[in-house]
Design a protein around this motif. Structure first.
Motif, PDB file in Angstrom:
ATOM      1  N   ASP A  25      49.066  37.615  40.005  1.00 53.20           N
ATOM      2  CA  ASP A  25      48.419  38.689  39.478  1.00 53.20           C
ATOM      3  C   ASP A  25      48.854  38.034  37.981  1.00 53.20           C
ATOM      4  OD1 ASP A  25      46.631  40.873  38.661  1.00 53.20           O
ATOM      5  OD2 ASP A  25      48.652  41.317  38.363  1.00 53.20           O
ATOM      6  N   ARG A  27      47.861  39.143  34.117  1.00 52.70           N
ATOM      7  CA  ARG A  27      47.728  40.599  33.208  1.00 52.70           C
ATOM      8  C   ARG A  27      47.491  39.854  31.930  1.00 52.70           C
ATOM      9  NH1 ARG A  27      47.986  46.147  36.113  1.00 52.70           N
ATOM     10  NH2 ARG A  27      47.231  45.519  37.998  1.00 52.70           N
ATOM     11  N   THR A 177      34.523  35.839  29.771  1.00 54.43           N
ATOM     12  CA  THR A 177      35.435  35.868  31.455  1.00 54.43           C
ATOM     13  C   THR A 177      35.387  34.578  32.830  1.00 54.43           C
ATOM     14  OG1 THR A 177      34.313  36.940  32.745  1.00 54.43           O
ATOM     15  CG2 THR A 177      36.267  37.562  31.061  1.00 54.43           C
ATOM     16  N   ASP A 180      36.367  35.013  38.734  1.00 53.89           N
ATOM     17  CA  ASP A 180      37.347  35.583  39.513  1.00 53.89           C
ATOM     18  C   ASP A 180      38.486  36.191  38.847  1.00 53.89           C
ATOM     19  OD1 ASP A 180      38.792  33.446  38.039  1.00 53.89           O
ATOM     20  OD2 ASP A 180      39.529  33.186  39.577  1.00 53.89           O
ATOM     21  N   GLU A 181      38.205  37.202  37.915  1.00 52.82           N
ATOM     22  CA  GLU A 181      38.315  37.656  36.580  1.00 52.82           C
ATOM     23  C   GLU A 181      37.775  39.128  36.622  1.00 52.82           C
ATOM     24  OE1 GLU A 181      40.871  34.724  33.141  1.00 52.82           O
ATOM     25  OE2 GLU A 181      38.508  35.601  32.829  1.00 52.82           O
ATOM     26  N   LYS A 200      43.856  38.631  36.861  1.00 50.45           N
ATOM     27  CA  LYS A 200      43.010  37.975  38.105  1.00 50.45           C
ATOM     28  C   LYS A 200      42.415  38.952  39.382  1.00 50.45           C
ATOM     29  CE  LYS A 200      42.789  33.847  36.067  1.00 50.45           C
ATOM     30  NZ  LYS A 200      42.481  33.223  36.955  1.00 50.45           N
TER      31      LYS A 200
END
Length: 209
Positions: A25, A27, A177, A180-181, A200
């Motif tokens: 992950d 962020r 973006t 896959d985000e 993600k």
């Protein structure tokens, strides 16, 4: 000796600029509280400029965070044009084209200001514009409520990846973006913190899109 601080990982209003975990992950905060405040103030002024005032304007937020954003925009409009209070909510749950795929979706709340929407300029307000399917549902819901003179769209974030021919009239931030985000919007009223974060993971409509 203490490790040097990495400014890219410093928290912005309680949300780390980037955060990694064992499952991959990642962020990163792209808007903080000050950014959101500026974006909403600009949107309010753009609504006033485009519509030559707010006499015929009705703001309808799409639950949940769109309602909170609509209220804030309404407060900014009222600070310029005193007495403005035409702010409500438009639940689109039963009008979504994915309802059969997600039958447990909770119903929201529809609240139409006094005077209705007939002949008005309705500004739909949402947090993130993604596929466009939520706004398509909102337009269908409006058909059951009246006949506005015009319908406009204000969003805090436009992240692209449209599946329908829908575009926003007022945008706080265009945010490119990848598919896959996810884009997650956090507001004090519902989340106790203020930020827009990219993470993600599979995109969804509403809250994290």
């Amino acid at each position: 000796m203490s490790a040097a601080r990495d400014p890219e990982r410093e928290p912005k209003n309680g949300v780390p600029a980037s955060k990694s975990s064992a499952d991959g992950d990642l962020r990163r905060a792209v808007l903080d509280q000050a950014d959101i405040t500026r974006a909403l103030t600009r949107i309010a002024h753009e609504i006033l400029e485009r519509n030559k005032g707010a006499a015929d304007v009705v703001l309808l937020g799409v639950p949940t965070r769109g309602v909170e954003l609509a209220r804030r925009i309404g407060e900014r409009i009222a600070s310029v044009e005193g007495g403005f209070g035409a702010v409500g909510a438009l639940d689109v749950t039963m009008y979504r084209d994915d309802l059969r795929l997600r039958p447990t979706r909770a119903l929201g709340h529809t609240d139409i200001p006094d005077g209705g929407i007939d002949g008005k300029i309705v500004v739909l307000v949402d947090d993130v514009l993604f596929s466009g399917r939520t706004i398509r549902a909102a337009l269908t819901a409006l058909d059951d409520l009246g006949r506005p003179r015009a319908v406009q769209l204000a969003v805090l974030v436009d992240r692209g990846h449209r599946e329908l021919p829908i575009r926003a009239d007022f945008v706080g931030k265009n945010l490119p973006t990848s598919a896959d985000e996810r884009v997650a919007v956090y507001l004090h009223e519902s989340d106790g913190r203020e930020a827009v974060v990219i993470a993600k993971g599979p995109a969804t409509e509403g809250g994290a899109s």
